[in-house]
Design an enzyme around this catalytic site. Sequence first.
Site, PDB file in Angstrom:
ATOM      1  N   VAL A  73       0.953  -0.991   0.052  1.00 52.56           N
ATOM      2  CA  VAL A  73       0.305   0.108  -0.202  1.00 52.56           C
ATOM      3  C   VAL A  73       0.647   1.579  -0.149  1.00 52.56           C
ATOM      4  CG1 VAL A  73      -1.779  -1.140   1.188  1.00 52.56           C
ATOM      5  CG2 VAL A  73      -0.221   0.295   2.259  1.00 52.56           C
ATOM      6  N   SER A  74       2.464   0.952   0.666  1.00 52.29           N
ATOM      7  CA  SER A  74       2.917   2.670   0.316  1.00 52.29           C
ATOM      8  C   SER A  74       4.611   1.925   0.055  1.00 52.29           C
ATOM      9  CB  SER A  74       3.010   3.135   1.293  1.00 52.29           C
ATOM     10  OG  SER A  74       3.528   4.057   1.232  1.00 52.29           O
ATOM     11  N   SER A  75       5.072   2.779  -0.701  1.00 56.67           N
ATOM     12  CA  SER A  75       6.361   2.582  -1.471  1.00 56.67           C
ATOM     13  C   SER A  75       7.116   3.438  -1.291  1.00 56.67           C
ATOM     14  CB  SER A  75       6.571   1.263  -2.176  1.00 56.67           C
ATOM     15  OG  SER A  75       6.018   2.162  -3.356  1.00 56.67           O
TER      16      SER A  75
END
Length: 323
Positions: free
Chosen positions: A92-94
């Site tokens: 969901v995030s990087s």
Amino acid sequence: MGADLDDIAAAARAELVRQLGRSGVWRGDARWREAFEAVPRHLFVPYYYVAGKGGYRRLWGESPDPGAREEWVRGAYADAPLATRLRDGELVSSSSQPSLMAVMLAALEVADGHRVLEIGTGTGYHAALLAHRLGDDHVTTVDLDPEITESARRHLAAAGYRPRVVTGDGARGVPEHAPYDRIVATCALPSIPRPWLAQCRPGGRVLTPLATGLVLLAVRDADHAEGRFLPTPAYFVPLRGVPRGPEPAVPDLGGLPPRARESELFRFLLALTRGRLGPREAYDLWEREGQPVRERYGVAVRGEREWAWLDDPEGPYAWPLPE
């Protein structure tokens, strides 16, 4: 961190900067090199995940194992995207690949005094690069997830930066701090949100991932923008909160020649047209037009219409984007 890890981080950051510099990405604005030299990426990724045979493995800067801590800090300066947040096994995030960040920042062509809105705060590293180049007061970054924005604030403060960090729906922009000279998204969208154009100064630029590419739009006013794709492929986590509608079915490419099935550019055409062209129809166009590169494609927004095109926005090859 101990002195040894500080030394390793400094050496790894210097090597990353040399690696990025060899590509020539900073020829237009050497001050981006200074930003990458100054901003410590490891402070923005206190932990991240690497894929392994049994799933994801977490690397952590506070690990009791000295070897694991060294692996963590070296990995923080690899020219690679880093998975920083998982939910039920889904990314969901990087933190994006630094070379891709450098390409995007250079393409913005910012100037002193410009105000920038970033859509998708992530770890805060990209916002820190912008803040180093332009100053804290000229950078606003927004993300839907309060956990992400809170951790980004901590990372930014630890690195000595304090741009404006807003929790909210990136598709709506941040109107209370508009207008902006540049808007840049670090998450993928199916089309261009109209509030971005309304919040961008006439003559400003919007750079956003779309269909495994990066499209750079020149904004005329709140209802008109147009531009082409950069040559660089780009794969980003989708912007959350945007109604996406049903995804087109994955096309069966089994009847096509290997040069199409294995071509990233052909798959870009399929992604851009979102099922409006069948595989055979897309292949015929692709071959007829000489296997076009990304820079021949573009996006136009005019009034209520928004569409992707090949070569000319008024030409024969045009495909509506989702509303």
